[in-house]
Design a protein around this motif. Sequence first.
Motif, mmCIF file in Angstrom:
data_model
loop_
_atom_site.group_PDB
_atom_site.id
_atom_site.type_symbol
_atom_site.label_atom_id
_atom_site.label_comp_id
_atom_site.label_asym_id
_atom_site.label_seq_id
_atom_site.Cartn_x
_atom_site.Cartn_y
_atom_site.Cartn_z
ATOM 1 N N HIS A 32 10.926 106.551 10.108
ATOM 2 C CA HIS A 32 10.845 105.496 11.133
ATOM 3 C C HIS A 32 9.401 105.127 11.466
ATOM 4 C CE1 HIS A 32 15.137 105.799 11.554
ATOM 5 N NE2 HIS A 32 15.012 107.120 11.727
ATOM 6 N N PHE A 33 8.558 105.053 10.428
ATOM 7 C CA PHE A 33 7.176 104.609 10.617
ATOM 8 C C PHE A 33 7.175 103.099 10.784
ATOM 9 C CE2 PHE A 33 5.710 108.403 7.911
ATOM 10 C CZ PHE A 33 5.467 109.173 9.045
ATOM 11 N N ASP A 34 6.227 102.586 11.561
ATOM 12 C CA ASP A 34 6.121 101.138 11.793
ATOM 13 C C ASP A 34 5.265 100.501 10.692
ATOM 14 O OD1 ASP A 34 6.096 98.599 12.763
ATOM 15 O OD2 ASP A 34 5.146 99.063 14.674
ATOM 16 N N ILE A 35 5.831 100.478 9.485
ATOM 17 C CA ILE A 35 5.174 99.781 8.362
ATOM 18 C C ILE A 35 6.008 98.538 8.124
ATOM 19 C CG2 ILE A 35 4.605 99.874 5.907
ATOM 20 C CD1 ILE A 35 3.955 102.847 6.332
ATOM 21 N N ARG A 36 5.390 97.389 8.369
ATOM 22 C CA ARG A 36 6.142 96.134 8.409
ATOM 23 C C ARG A 36 6.238 95.428 7.063
ATOM 24 N NH1 ARG A 36 3.464 94.379 14.207
ATOM 25 N NH2 ARG A 36 4.334 96.154 15.304
ATOM 26 N N ALA A 37 5.257 95.652 6.198
ATOM 27 C CA ALA A 37 5.277 94.999 4.889
ATOM 28 C C ALA A 37 4.423 95.797 3.923
ATOM 29 C CB ALA A 37 4.738 93.572 4.992
ATOM 30 N N ILE A 38 4.832 95.762 2.654
ATOM 31 C CA ILE A 38 4.062 96.410 1.583
ATOM 32 C C ILE A 38 3.997 95.403 0.445
ATOM 33 C CG2 ILE A 38 3.934 98.349 -0.026
ATOM 34 C CD1 ILE A 38 5.834 99.864 1.893
ATOM 35 N N GLU A 51 1.095 96.526 5.824
ATOM 36 C CA GLU A 51 0.942 95.935 7.153
ATOM 37 C C GLU A 51 1.530 96.889 8.176
ATOM 38 O OE1 GLU A 51 2.398 92.069 9.783
ATOM 39 O OE2 GLU A 51 3.204 92.382 7.782
ATOM 40 N N SER A 52 0.721 97.269 9.148
ATOM 41 C CA SER A 52 1.161 98.196 10.188
ATOM 42 C C SER A 52 0.189 98.104 11.362
ATOM 43 C CB SER A 52 1.189 99.627 9.650
ATOM 44 O OG SER A 52 1.486 100.541 10.681
ATOM 45 N N PRO A 53 0.665 98.355 12.594
ATOM 46 C CA PRO A 53 -0.264 98.362 13.722
ATOM 47 C C PRO A 53 -0.959 99.718 13.877
ATOM 48 C CG PRO A 53 1.984 98.597 14.493
ATOM 49 C CD PRO A 53 2.057 98.404 13.009
ATOM 50 N N ASN A 54 -0.548 100.723 13.081
ATOM 51 C CA ASN A 54 -0.964 102.094 13.332
ATOM 52 C C ASN A 54 -1.513 102.765 12.071
ATOM 53 O OD1 ASN A 54 -0.955 104.892 13.790
ATOM 54 N ND2 ASN A 54 0.720 104.729 15.260
ATOM 55 N N SER A 55 -2.814 103.029 12.028
ATOM 56 C CA SER A 55 -3.412 103.647 10.834
ATOM 57 C C SER A 55 -2.914 105.077 10.634
ATOM 58 C CB SER A 55 -4.941 103.639 10.921
ATOM 59 O OG SER A 55 -5.375 104.447 11.988
ATOM 60 N N GLY A 56 -2.610 105.766 11.731
ATOM 61 C CA GLY A 56 -2.108 107.136 11.635
ATOM 62 C C GLY A 56 -0.803 107.215 10.868
ATOM 63 N N GLU A 57 0.090 106.271 11.126
ATOM 64 C CA GLU A 57 1.378 106.258 10.426
ATOM 65 C C GLU A 57 1.199 105.935 8.949
ATOM 66 O OE1 GLU A 57 4.350 103.933 12.409
ATOM 67 O OE2 GLU A 57 4.445 105.310 14.100
ATOM 68 N N VAL A 58 0.247 105.074 8.638
ATOM 69 C CA VAL A 58 -0.031 104.761 7.232
ATOM 70 C C VAL A 58 -0.527 106.024 6.531
ATOM 71 C CG1 VAL A 58 -1.481 103.424 5.646
ATOM 72 C CG2 VAL A 58 -0.485 102.314 7.654
#
Length: 155
Positions: A32-38, A51-58
Amino acid sequence: MAEDSLIFVVKTTANQERSVANMIAQVARKEHFDIRAIIAPDELKGYILLESPNSGEVEQAIQTVPHARTVVKGQSSIEEISHFLTPKPTVTGITEGAIIEVTSGPFKGEKARVKRVDEGHEEITVELFDAVVPIPITIRGDTVRILRKEEEGNS
């Protein structure tokens, strides 16, 4: 208001871009990471864009993915990558009078001269050299290879 998305560049092993993108997508769904597009653009060897608002999740998402090397420092913006998002017409670079070779379909291997380029439909009209009667045929722009660019003198 939703958090602004950032574009992160992930370095991968060459020729593993698509498999890395698919595996990151699976990890992101599962965790459930907030990665919106690859996106794995063909012209960008050894890198994919996330695409994500959070570098930690990436960072977390690529930890367990083979062939995902590292997140490149800093972020990119939609403006910087927008040229990867717009498809290029298949007829770009084909001009009237050019000599082409058909690479697929019933006329595969035939050489022809381009008579008309239709960018809207991404098609070209050609006349085959080896035809007994010169009949114009219309084919898709992605089924040809340019042999010689040459403008018609006088038609």
